[in-house]
Scaffold this active site. Structure first.
Site, mmCIF file in Angstrom:
data_model
loop_
_atom_site.group_PDB
_atom_site.id
_atom_site.type_symbol
_atom_site.label_atom_id
_atom_site.label_comp_id
_atom_site.label_asym_id
_atom_site.label_seq_id
_atom_site.Cartn_x
_atom_site.Cartn_y
_atom_site.Cartn_z
ATOM 1 N N LYS A 234 21.446 60.117 4.136
ATOM 2 C CA LYS A 234 20.120 60.612 4.513
ATOM 3 C C LYS A 234 19.193 60.688 3.304
ATOM 4 C CE LYS A 234 21.666 64.463 6.208
ATOM 5 N NZ LYS A 234 23.103 64.203 6.050
ATOM 6 N N THR A 235 19.696 61.282 2.236
ATOM 7 C CA THR A 235 18.857 61.414 1.049
ATOM 8 C C THR A 235 18.554 60.030 0.478
ATOM 9 O OG1 THR A 235 19.808 63.585 0.635
ATOM 10 C CG2 THR A 235 18.666 62.557 -1.204
ATOM 11 N N ARG B 72 31.525 68.005 0.468
ATOM 12 C CA ARG B 72 31.078 67.726 -0.909
ATOM 13 C C ARG B 72 32.091 66.853 -1.628
ATOM 14 N NH1 ARG B 72 26.652 67.652 0.205
ATOM 15 N NH2 ARG B 72 27.476 68.004 2.287
ATOM 16 N N GLN C 196 24.709 71.282 9.152
ATOM 17 C CA GLN C 196 24.632 71.839 7.803
ATOM 18 C C GLN C 196 23.545 72.897 7.675
ATOM 19 O OE1 GLN C 196 25.371 69.096 4.372
ATOM 20 N NE2 GLN C 196 25.070 67.530 5.911
ATOM 21 N N ASP D 204 13.536 66.497 3.148
ATOM 22 C CA ASP D 204 15.001 66.472 3.113
ATOM 23 C C ASP D 204 15.524 67.827 3.610
ATOM 24 O OD1 ASP D 204 17.543 65.515 2.706
ATOM 25 O OD2 ASP D 204 17.432 65.433 0.515
ATOM 26 N N GLU D 205 16.752 67.864 4.078
ATOM 27 C CA GLU D 205 17.381 69.116 4.540
ATOM 28 C C GLU D 205 16.499 69.826 5.567
ATOM 29 O OE1 GLU D 205 20.418 69.823 3.556
ATOM 30 O OE2 GLU D 205 20.681 68.828 1.615
HETATM 31 N N1 LIG Z 1 24.618 51.993 2.467
HETATM 32 C C1 LIG Z 1 25.295 52.583 1.493
HETATM 33 N N2 LIG Z 1 26.142 51.871 0.736
HETATM 34 C C2 LIG Z 1 26.851 52.447 -0.260
HETATM 35 N N3 LIG Z 1 26.762 53.747 -0.593
HETATM 36 C C3 LIG Z 1 25.927 54.516 0.125
HETATM 37 C C4 LIG Z 1 25.153 53.971 1.191
HETATM 38 N N4 LIG Z 1 24.424 54.995 1.698
HETATM 39 C C5 LIG Z 1 24.721 56.097 0.983
HETATM 40 N N5 LIG Z 1 25.619 55.822 0.035
HETATM 41 C C6 LIG Z 1 26.208 56.777 -0.920
HETATM 42 O O1 LIG Z 1 26.876 57.787 -0.164
HETATM 43 C C7 LIG Z 1 26.760 59.061 -0.770
HETATM 44 C C8 LIG Z 1 26.098 60.025 0.183
HETATM 45 O O2 LIG Z 1 24.725 59.701 0.361
HETATM 46 P P1 LIG Z 1 23.613 60.807 0.513
HETATM 47 O O3 LIG Z 1 23.792 61.850 -0.509
HETATM 48 O O4 LIG Z 1 22.319 60.138 0.626
HETATM 49 O O5 LIG Z 1 24.059 61.401 1.921
HETATM 50 P P2 LIG Z 1 23.392 62.598 2.736
HETATM 51 O O6 LIG Z 1 23.436 62.196 4.160
HETATM 52 O O7 LIG Z 1 22.082 62.940 2.157
HETATM 53 O O8 LIG Z 1 24.461 63.743 2.496
HETATM 54 P P3 LIG Z 1 24.241 65.335 2.661
HETATM 55 O O9 LIG Z 1 24.226 65.592 4.137
HETATM 56 O O10 LIG Z 1 25.445 65.930 2.039
HETATM 57 O O11 LIG Z 1 22.951 65.676 2.007
HETATM 58 C C9 LIG Z 1 25.948 58.834 -2.027
HETATM 59 O O12 LIG Z 1 26.828 58.681 -3.097
HETATM 60 C C10 LIG Z 1 25.202 57.566 -1.732
HETATM 61 O O13 LIG Z 1 24.837 56.894 -2.906
HETATM 62 MG MG LIG Z 2 21.338 64.740 1.294
#
Ligand SMILES: Nc1ncnc2c1ncn2[C@@H]1O[C@H](COP(=O)(O)OP(=O)(O)OP(=O)(O)O)[C@@H](O)[C@H]1O
Ligand SMILES: [Mg+2]
Length: 734
Positions: free
Chosen positions: A35-36, A611, A251, A220-221
């Protein structure tokens, strides 16, 4: 135009969100699904492809640190400057807005942010002016109540108190408090948001300006926005702007602070033509960790429902360690950290997560003992915390009245009517006479050079410290600490601070009592003859000063990260420890009292588990001294919610001595002493009963060190707690 850098590192669903035509978007997805990443790449896309200027983009992040990271990422992707972009937290952005439009916001140009301490003091004054008794009308409760109204966007004139006398009084205080803030040019945290919202609501031209300026808003969040934040966003967005909100209902962990998960559901209804994107592939964790997280969160009802999957490897099982007590837990964690680092990993790939701030104390001690650099994320080390320093200052004055730093720190803490002017007079007098502040104060009181009120207050302070010292005679260290935090009024003083902060401070103060109790066993070596005994209190103060003096590992040093589960949101680490996973601690015992809180605790657990990237340890202690008292909690229900096939139970706690020696000798072989005959050593175990020729029977509660240097701590039934060298002590297991 080369957009491959922006799109290539994304999967199809992510790409759909990033490359969509400008419009409202809701990205709803589980942890670690990117997402981020989508948010960052979306910003890059808007700038690169849609030609958006950095000035036209506002991004709301969860912390200031996350904002900095976001800028860095975009600059890296695009090679451009993000200077004009507004990136920050809701509070930060609102502050910026009010600074720019102070006149229209009806604030003085140099308005001050009122922190929680100041706010409480102001509320007290306001209540006193209204003739309300503090005992009946707790200022702290009022503070909480006013905050909650502001989070809901409610000014006092809109609250209908009806015939409810309690509510009528609250509204009256709220009115008076607002007036006092306005007079003093003071703005509390809730007010920042409320005022920024009203600024737009009441000034069409300003609102129009910002609507034109920010066609793109990214959040975000999103699951943790509260009512006023959401209203603020919607107002800014109007009909033309485009909001990209990313979040995960699983979350949402700030409900207790007014966050509304419902905002996610409302989003699609409130805004026009919302494109909803779901991401289901997790890139962060091993499949084992992910399955565990999915299984735990499945116990919550009313979820928006999503299942995460991963192509990642299965990875190692989740290790669950049943520690004998909190010391053993800390020792276990530090050992695993050392193993991990020995295998060639960096320390900053490791996080230790816990539910309550005060838990860090024992963990910090373990890390310090083994000289593992660590940093407390979003917080201070235990002995650097304000309330702890206050309590230590009283303890220092007990042992040494001439300790000027301690004197200065607590002479008016808790507040007892000794103003800055009086203290300055004491200082001047001390300089003149070349004596300590304490001595100066005594002399000035004898000579009656102070005005009656100031003199009385100062005398009361000296009496208090003398009283504490008298109480301390012949008392155990923990009893002294307990007396100090209560009799000095610190416990009450800090307890009155608003909500969470006050509670944390009280917990920390009580934890200091635990620290003293634990120290009692370690302190004095067996009375060496001829050597003068250093009083235990002094020993304790020295060791605390050393702990604090170590200072945080600096920003560039490779250090283990310690943090609460709440502040871990959005972050990821290859190795994660979740410590203290016990009923009453996590889930927190307060969660039983309020409906919905248990599910919020479970979401917090889901945040914790997710995490971890490669390896997750979950630890709990069968008995624990925390917040100053001893507890026997059962393992958290959340552990039972993880399918057994994903878990490996670690049981190291039996038979600690012999395997430890042998392993150590085999591996290190650094001791020159002839190896003791291991077969003669007793098989000791944590929690096991032993007998000692002189001290009688007792229970083994801790051990430390290896080889001939291994020591155990035994709580003897009659002789108290002792540290003994195993090879010398001739302990007999019972
Ligand atoms: N398409 C992708 N290919 C490879 N790695 C990815 C891809 N998308 C995300 N990642 C990696 O996966 C991990 C999680 O991504 P991110 O932090 O954006 O998730 P999130 O959904 O924001 O998580 P959270 O809910 O904990 O905030 C990061 O290390 C990111 O770089
Ligand atoms: Mg995130």
């Amino acid at each position: 135009m080369d957009v491959s850098q922006i799109l290539d590192p994304l999967n199809d669903a992510q790409r759909e969100a990033v490359a969509a035509a400008p419009g409202n978007q809701l990205v709803l997805a589980g942890a670690g699904s990117g997402k981020t990443r989508v948010l960052v790449h979306r910003i890059a896309w808007l700038m690169q492809v849609e030609g958006a200027s950095p000035y036209s983009i506002m991004a709301v992040t969860f912390t200031n640190k996350a904002a900095r990271e976001m800028r860095a990422r975009i600059e890296e992707l695009l090679g451009v400057n993000t200077f004009g972009m507004w990136v920050g937290t809701f509070h930060g952005l609102a502050h910026r807005l009010l600074k720019a439009h102070w006149q229209e916001a009806k604030l003085p140009q140099n308005f001050q942010i009122l922190d929680s301490d100041d706010q409480l003091r102001l509320i007290k004054r306001v209540q006193a002016d209204l003739g309300l008794d503090d005992k009946k009308w707790s200022p702290r409760e009022t503070q909480w109540w006013i905050g909650a109204q502001k989070d809901e966007g409610l000014r006092p004139q809109y609250i209908n108190a009806g015939a409810d006398p309690w509510l009528q009084t609250m509204v009256r205080i709220y009115f008076a408090y607002e007036e006092a803030c306005q007079r003093g040019g003071l703005v509390d945290f809730g007010e920042l948001l409320l005022r920024a919202h009203e600024l737009w609501l009441n000034n069409d031209s300003i609102l129009a300006h910002y609507r034109r300026r920010f066609p793109f808003i990214l959040v975000d969040e999103f699951q943790d926005t509260n009512t006023i934040q959401y209203a603020w966003l919607r107002l800014l967005a109007g009909e033309q702007c485009h909001i990209t909100a990313v979040g995960d209902d699983d979350q949402s962990i700030y409900g207790w602070r007014g966050a509304k998960i419902e905002n996610i559901q409302h989003f699609s209804a409130d805004l026009r033509q919302v494109q909803t994107v779901r991401l289901e592939q997790n890139y962060r964790s091993t499949s084992t960790i992910l399955k565990a997280a999915n299984a735990v969160i499945a116990n919550n009802s009313g979820r928006l429902g999503k299942e995460l999957w991963t192509k990642g490897e299965e990875g190692e099982p989740i290790a669950v360690y049943a520690a004998y007590n909190e010391q053993d837990e800390s020792r276990f964690i530090v050992e695993r950290i050392n193993d991990w680092v020995r295998d060639g990993n960096r320390r900053d790939s490791i996080a230790i997560l816990y539910r309550s701030n005060a838990q860090s104390r024992v963990l910090e001690e373990g890390l310090l003992r083994e000289q593992v650099p660590y940093r407390i994320y979003g917080g201070q080390r235990f002995y650097d915390r304000l309330e702890i320093k206050n309590a230590l200052s009283y303890l220092r004055l007990i042992t040494n009245r001439d300790d000027d730093t301690a004197f200065e720190r607590v002479v008016n803490t808790p507040t007892r009517g000794i103003g800055a002017r009086t203290v300055e007079m004491v200082r001047a007098y001390a300089r003149e006479q070349g004596c300590s502040l304490w001595q100066a104060a005594k002399l000035m009181l004898q000579q009656r050079v102070l005005a009656a009120r100031a003199g009385n207050a100062l005398q009361a302070f000296l009496d208090l410290v003398n009283q504490l010292a008298a109480n301390a005679e012949d008392k155990e260290l923990d009893a002294i600490a307990e007396d100090v935090i209560e009799t000095s009024g610190l416990l009450e003083f800090h307890g009155k601070e608003k909500g969470e902060k006050g509670q944390t401070r009280v917990e920390n103060l009580k934890e200091l009592v635990s620290a003293c109790r634990a120290f009692t066993g370690v302190g004095m070596p067996e009375g060496e003859e001829g050597e003068e005994e250093i009083p235990l209190l002094n020993q304790f103060l020295d060791s605390a000063a050393l702990d604090a003096g170590e200072g945080q590992a600096d920003e560039f040093e490779d250090a283990v990260q310690l943090m609460t589960l709440h502040s871990a949101k959005g972050l990821e680490f290859p190795l994660v420890f979740m410590a203290g996973v016990e009923e009453n601690l996590f889930p927190h015992k307060m969660s039983a009292q309020e409906p919905g809180r248990m599910e919020e605790e479970r979401r917090l657990c889901y945040v914790g588990i997710t995490r971890a990237m490669r390896k997750l340890y979950i630890t709990y202690a069968e008995n624990r001294r925390l917040f100053g008292s001893e507890t026997y909690n059962s393992p958290s229900r959340f552990i039972a919610e993880i399918p057994v096939n994903l878990v490996h139970e670690v049981r190291l706690k039996t038979e600690i001595s012999r395997p430890l020696y042998q392993a150590d000798y085999g591996k290190v072989g650094k001791f020159s002493d002839p190896a003791p005959d291991f077969d003669d050593l007793p098989p000791l175990s944590l929690g096991g009963r032993v007998e000692h020729a002189k001290f009688g029977e007792g229970t083994v509660v801790q051990f430390e060190g290896n080889g001939p240097r291994a020591r155990v701590q035994v709580n003897f039934d009659d002789a108290g707690s002792k540290w003994l060298v195993v090879t010398m002590a001739k302990l007999q297991p019972l």
